[in-house]
Scaffold this active site. Sequence first.
Site, PDB file in Angstrom:
ATOM      1  N   SER A 149       1.019  -1.173  -0.132  1.00  0.00           N
ATOM      2  CA  SER A 149      -0.100  -0.107   0.127  1.00  0.00           C
ATOM      3  C   SER A 149       0.904   1.404  -0.052  1.00  0.00           C
ATOM      4  O   SER A 149       1.605   1.660  -0.822  1.00  0.00           O
ATOM      5  CB  SER A 149      -0.784  -0.047   1.188  1.00  0.00           C
ATOM      6  OG  SER A 149      -1.809   0.909   1.087  1.00  0.00           O
ATOM      7  N   ASP A 188      -2.275   6.313  -3.444  1.00  0.00           N
ATOM      8  CA  ASP A 188      -1.209   5.612  -2.737  1.00  0.00           C
ATOM      9  C   ASP A 188      -0.777   4.773  -3.720  1.00  0.00           C
ATOM     10  O   ASP A 188      -1.196   4.339  -4.787  1.00  0.00           O
ATOM     11  CB  ASP A 188      -1.732   5.296  -1.471  1.00  0.00           C
ATOM     12  CG  ASP A 188      -2.692   4.129  -1.466  1.00  0.00           C
ATOM     13  OD1 ASP A 188      -3.343   4.098  -2.676  1.00  0.00           O
ATOM     14  OD2 ASP A 188      -2.811   3.495  -0.320  1.00  0.00           O
ATOM     15  N   ASP A 193      -1.144   1.391  -3.830  1.00  0.00           N
ATOM     16  CA  ASP A 193      -2.112   0.538  -4.527  1.00  0.00           C
ATOM     17  C   ASP A 193      -3.283   0.985  -4.974  1.00  0.00           C
ATOM     18  O   ASP A 193      -4.291   0.224  -5.254  1.00  0.00           O
ATOM     19  CB  ASP A 193      -2.064  -0.857  -3.540  1.00  0.00           C
ATOM     20  CG  ASP A 193      -2.927  -0.471  -2.483  1.00  0.00           C
ATOM     21  OD1 ASP A 193      -2.924   0.772  -1.877  1.00  0.00           O
ATOM     22  OD2 ASP A 193      -3.763  -1.362  -1.773  1.00  0.00           O
ATOM     23  N   ASP A 237      -6.149   2.148  -3.615  1.00  0.00           N
ATOM     24  CA  ASP A 237      -7.114   2.208  -2.742  1.00  0.00           C
ATOM     25  C   ASP A 237      -7.557   3.475  -1.932  1.00  0.00           C
ATOM     26  O   ASP A 237      -8.264   3.576  -1.329  1.00  0.00           O
ATOM     27  CB  ASP A 237      -7.273   0.944  -2.156  1.00  0.00           C
ATOM     28  CG  ASP A 237      -6.144   0.892  -0.856  1.00  0.00           C
ATOM     29  OD1 ASP A 237      -5.398   1.763  -0.858  1.00  0.00           O
ATOM     30  OD2 ASP A 237      -6.414  -0.030   0.015  1.00  0.00           O
TER      31      ASP A 237
END
EC number: 5.4.2.10
Length: 458
Positions: free
Chosen positions: A106, A247, A249, A251
């Site tokens: 992440s 960010d 990833d 999400d």
Amino acid sequence: MTREEKQLFGTDGIRGRANYEPMTVELSVLLGKAVAGVLQERKPGKHRVVVGKDTRLSGYMFENALVAGLTSMGIETLVLGPIPTPGVAFITRAYRADAGIMISASHNPYWDNGIKIFSSEGFKISDVIERRIEQMVACRDFGNFPEDYAVGKNKRVVDAMGRYIEFAKATFPKGRTLKGLKIVLDCAHGAAYKVAPSVFEELDAEVICYGCEPTGSNINDNCGALFPSVIQKAVIEHKADVGIALDGDGDRIIMVNEKGHIVDGDMILSICASDLKKKALLNGNRVVATVMTNFGVLKYLESLGIETLISSVGDRHVLQNMLEHEANLGGEQSGHMIFLDYNTTGDGIVSALQVLRIMIESESTLSDLTSLIVKSPQALINVSVKEKIPLDTLPIVQEALRDVRSSLGDSGRVLLRYSGTENICRVMVEGLKKHQVDSLAKTIADIVDSELGAGIIE
């Protein structure tokens, strides 16, 4: 099972420094076998698992290791390559796969990596399933291994990005476009580096890209949702209408208005909740937020007649609360926004499209949409810690908390907690005066640093 093995899964999957426990190739192979074992245990037969990743260099080896473990147990794997986490959730549902796996840490730096697992419905797996996976890994008991002719095949899904792009665009009203909007977009050199620009450009926006050139070692490096100063400056420089920072990833989202001011997850939640309520599309006239949500935002939502349910920090907790109370909108100050009408997890691109839609439909700027939201002064400091000793066992820290609460009285609050994904202790103080909350937060942070710390993170 040892205490360490019980802690394999954190608040958002498994995460750690690549090539160090627990994020090793060896463990990834075992995890692949364990996921397969759980699937066979729950429903014997043929199974299919989707595997995606972000842009970290270590993603290649973890992808290969997971696929090896899964296919050795007879599972067919569908490899997506770099794609946002919400893309994995979507593709898992679209392909009617039995599970989805995202390889990502992440917002963490490139040297970390992680593994998130999704159910066939696209939701992050439950604690019960995580514990069963850990049991299998600990015991090395994955059930019956298939004969050589029954091992699984590995297929690469070449149009995964394209499918997710079309899905994201479909959440925007048919017939409407973003024509005339100038958008500064920062993809953090992460999983959305191709997908996000394509979505906004195909909807006719003018897109100025930052953080769209991943090298494998520059993900989240002074860019993306954790470093919105990049798009703050760029929005002013390019005279853009809006800035969007994702960010690593994809999400999580932080936005910037045309004046260069940050619009965080709290404010995005407020904008979208207000819009859905006006259209009678907000289930139960309620939303789910977290203990970090600004008090001023809570007051604003209350003034609109919207009930706010408070969950623990973490999109998983937000989602659980949403499902329990049949809410279709929830979010975190950090930028995880969940629109259950569209996707089963936080989705930065879809969230951005909803805000842009509201701007266009209301003929408003982003600053117009947030003009009535008066946030309470809030200070947030992150302290790097060597280990996560229970905070209630530290007398000096507890004394400092009592002193701060006494200083704030009924006009403020303090929250001290460990991050669920990093060795960080987060200090949050909220009150009536900015200089007071800054000073009190610094006092607590210094004490935590002296007791546990490896330095305060600016």
